[in-house]
Design an enzyme around this catalytic site. Structure first.
Site, PDB file in Angstrom:
ATOM      1  N   TYR A 196       0.836  -1.207   0.000  1.00  0.00           N
ATOM      2  CA  TYR A 196       0.000   0.000   0.000  1.00  0.00           C
ATOM      3  C   TYR A 196       0.871   1.257   0.000  1.00  0.00           C
ATOM      4  O   TYR A 196       0.729   2.132  -0.850  1.00  0.00           O
ATOM      5  CB  TYR A 196      -0.896  -0.050   1.237  1.00  0.00           C
ATOM      6  CG  TYR A 196      -1.713   1.174   1.529  1.00  0.00           C
ATOM      7  CD1 TYR A 196      -2.799   1.525   0.728  1.00  0.00           C
ATOM      8  CD2 TYR A 196      -1.433   1.979   2.631  1.00  0.00           C
ATOM      9  CE1 TYR A 196      -3.570   2.637   1.016  1.00  0.00           C
ATOM     10  CE2 TYR A 196      -2.202   3.087   2.937  1.00  0.00           C
ATOM     11  CZ  TYR A 196      -3.272   3.417   2.128  1.00  0.00           C
ATOM     12  OH  TYR A 196      -4.036   4.519   2.422  1.00  0.00           O
ATOM     13  N   ALA A 197       1.785   1.304   0.954  1.00  0.00           N
ATOM     14  CA  ALA A 197       2.597   2.516   1.110  1.00  0.00           C
ATOM     15  C   ALA A 197       3.461   2.775  -0.125  1.00  0.00           C
ATOM     16  O   ALA A 197       3.592   3.919  -0.574  1.00  0.00           O
ATOM     17  CB  ALA A 197       3.481   2.386   2.346  1.00  0.00           C
ATOM     18  N   ALA A 218     -12.123   1.189  14.589  1.00  0.00           N
ATOM     19  CA  ALA A 218     -13.318   0.393  14.276  1.00  0.00           C
ATOM     20  C   ALA A 218     -13.189  -0.998  14.892  1.00  0.00           C
ATOM     21  O   ALA A 218     -14.172  -1.589  15.351  1.00  0.00           O
ATOM     22  CB  ALA A 218     -13.505   0.307  12.768  1.00  0.00           C
ATOM     23  N   GLY A 244       1.859  -6.040  21.559  1.00  0.00           N
ATOM     24  CA  GLY A 244       1.873  -5.348  22.852  1.00  0.00           C
ATOM     25  C   GLY A 244       1.321  -3.926  22.813  1.00  0.00           C
ATOM     26  O   GLY A 244       1.293  -3.252  23.839  1.00  0.00           O
ATOM     27  N   SER A 262       4.738   0.558  11.467  1.00  0.00           N
ATOM     28  CA  SER A 262       5.399   1.842  11.743  1.00  0.00           C
ATOM     29  C   SER A 262       5.260   2.042  13.236  1.00  0.00           C
ATOM     30  O   SER A 262       4.135   2.026  13.752  1.00  0.00           O
ATOM     31  CB  SER A 262       4.660   3.004  11.087  1.00  0.00           C
ATOM     32  OG  SER A 262       4.507   2.818   9.721  1.00  0.00           O
TER      33      SER A 262
HETATM   34  N1  UDP Z   1      -3.697  -2.504  15.975  1.00  0.00           N
HETATM   35  C1  UDP Z   1      -3.939  -3.183  17.182  1.00  0.00           C
HETATM   36  N2  UDP Z   1      -5.126  -3.851  17.321  1.00  0.00           N
HETATM   37  C2  UDP Z   1      -6.075  -3.876  16.363  1.00  0.00           C
HETATM   38  C3  UDP Z   1      -5.827  -3.172  15.146  1.00  0.00           C
HETATM   39  C4  UDP Z   1      -4.620  -2.484  15.003  1.00  0.00           C
HETATM   40  O1  UDP Z   1      -3.106  -3.195  18.089  1.00  0.00           O
HETATM   41  O2  UDP Z   1      -7.122  -4.498  16.558  1.00  0.00           O
HETATM   42  C5  UDP Z   1      -2.445  -1.733  15.825  1.00  0.00           C
HETATM   43  C6  UDP Z   1      -1.667  -1.936  14.526  1.00  0.00           C
HETATM   44  O3  UDP Z   1      -0.795  -3.051  14.624  1.00  0.00           O
HETATM   45  C7  UDP Z   1      -0.934  -0.617  14.410  1.00  0.00           C
HETATM   46  C8  UDP Z   1      -1.906   0.398  15.005  1.00  0.00           C
HETATM   47  O4  UDP Z   1      -2.807  -0.359  15.806  1.00  0.00           O
HETATM   48  O5  UDP Z   1       0.231  -0.631  15.212  1.00  0.00           O
HETATM   49  C9  UDP Z   1      -2.692   1.198  13.980  1.00  0.00           C
HETATM   50  O6  UDP Z   1      -3.229   0.293  13.060  1.00  0.00           O
HETATM   51  P1  UDP Z   1      -4.297   0.697  11.941  1.00  0.00           P
HETATM   52  O7  UDP Z   1      -4.630  -0.565  11.207  1.00  0.00           O
HETATM   53  O8  UDP Z   1      -5.421   1.454  12.535  1.00  0.00           O
HETATM   54  O9  UDP Z   1      -3.600   1.699  10.930  1.00  0.00           O
HETATM   55  P2  UDP Z   1      -2.120   2.203  10.614  1.00  0.00           P
HETATM   56  O10 UDP Z   1      -1.932   3.434  11.423  1.00  0.00           O
HETATM   57  O11 UDP Z   1      -1.128   1.125  10.980  1.00  0.00           O
HETATM   58  O12 UDP Z   1      -2.166   2.488   9.166  1.00  0.00           O
END
Ligand code: UDP
Length: 358
Positions: free
Chosen positions: A157-158, A205, A222, A317
């Site tokens: 994606y990125a 969500a 974590g 990230s």
């Molecule tokens: N994440 C989490 N639990 C979840 C969904 C996401 O811990 O149920 C973590 C994910 O690994 C990431 C962060 O939350 O470190 C943000 O994830 P998201 O998919 O919202 O979007 P991103 O900012 O990574 O594009």
């Protein structure tokens, strides 16, 4: 370029107008301006209240169709929000993700370069890549971008988004602005798995779904990663600041005006930084308040590995902190909505919207 808000002869094309950000932008255009909207999407469920609006025309299509691309580019202002942007899809559907985030927007950019339309293209803060826990502010025109290996398909994606930015920046004659969103949140964000979408939506969500279902929130690796969550209302205010600045540029200066065109902007709230574990704590407290229960009655969050949760090829990230100086300097814009307010609005909306479905 004339973009007066009271000019009823202006039409803005919103590609992806049925999505989370697009639906908020559509509402704001109808409420704050006299413009018409040409809205393109494949899904209009968020727009039921607008389908018969006299200033809207909708087209159910995507950018894979060259005739649709040409039609969109005939409007003076084109905002492109269309994308596959569901993290779990970056793992198993890399080719589709790349088509949606590179092939299609590149074709639209070429059409806009031919027609003279101003293209406001939505990229992502994920183009800064695999940032470390202690990385500093991400600065639009300075920060390096480091991605994981090709086997880590999260970066499909990125890298597609980044290639699109580079393509746009290199296209002769294109009048463009790139927006890099930092974790926008608000009503209508993403979906509830098994109800109106499949796969794993973004974290807010996901957490909201788990809270409604009485399940534990899952902390990937974590929950140490940090994000700056930004209200979608701030994002819409940014766009209006951008439209005002672009509209103030005279035709003779178009394409060269500093501050609006040929610029990428971080759009985020640097004051809203939290770890995902802290986010889980805040969401549990807000949910308990909204439901009138004690937080101790809710299941404790659980740790889970990224590979286990998303599948092979997950990578992350660790910190995503925007520099917001450029938007402030060039457009006078600064996000204002505090984290707790944005989270409470989003979660309350989610609970109300999906409670009947449970
Ligand atoms: N994440 C989490 N639990 C979840 C969904 C996401 O811990 O149920 C973590 C994910 O690994 C990431 C962060 O939350 O470190 C943000 O994830 P998201 O998919 O919202 O979007 P991103 O900012 O990574 O594009």
């Amino acid at each position: 370029m004339n973009l007066r808000l009271d000019d009823s002869s202006i039409t803005v094309a919103i590609v992806g107008c049925g999505g989370f950000i697009g639906s908020h932008l559509l509402d704001a255009v109808l409420e704050r301006t006299r413009w018409r909207v040409f809205g393109v999407d494949l899904d209009f469920y968020r727009l039921q209240h607008r389908l018969n609006h006299e200033r809207c025309e909708f087209l159910c299509a995507d950018l894979a169709d060259p005739a649709v691309v040409e039609r969109i580019a005939q409007f003076p202002l084109v905002v492109n929000l269309a994308a596959i942007c569901t993290p779990s899809r970056y793992m198993g559907e890399a080719c589709e993700v790349i088509r949606s985030n590179y092939d299609h927007p590149a074709a639209l950019a070429e059409a806009c370069a031919r027609s003279g339309a101003w293209l406001v293209h939505f990229s992502t803060s994920e183009i800064y890549g695999r940032t470390a826990t202690d990385s500093g502010e991400l600065v639009e025109d300075e920060s390096p971008m480091l991605f994981g290996p090709v086997t880590a398909s999260r970066w499909s994606y990125a890298t597609a988004k980044l290639l699109t930015e580079r393509f746009i920046a290199g296209l002769p004659g294109l009048k463009w602005t790139v927006v890099r969103p930092f974790n926008f949140v608000g009503p209508y964000m993403d979906f509830m798995p098994g109800v109106d979408g499949e796969g794993i939506p973004r974290v807010l969500a996901n957490f909201s779904t788990a809270l409604l279902r009485g399940e534990p929130l899952k902390l990937v690796n974590g929950g140490k990663a940090k994000r700056c969550f930004t209200s979608v209302h701030d994002a819409i205010d940014f766009l209006f600041a951008l439209f005002a600045a672009g509209g103030a540029v005279t035709d003779s200066a178009s394409g060269t005006a500093p501050g609006v065109f040929s610029q990428a902007f971080n759009v985020g709230n640097a004051e809203n930084e939290v770890t995902i574990a802290e986010l889980a704590g805040k969401m549990r407290s807000i949910f308990a308040k909204v439901r009138g229960v004690d937080v101790s009655a809710l299941p404790e969050p659980q740790n889970v590995s990224g590979e286990e949760y998303y599948g092979a090829g997950y990578d992350d990230s660790m910190r995503r902190m925007p520099s917001v100086a450029k938007a402030q300097r060039l457009l006078g814009f600064k996000a204002r909505i505090p984290l707790d307010v944005a989270l409470e609005e989003s979660l309350s909306w989610f609970v109300k919207h999906y409670s009947v479905e449970q």
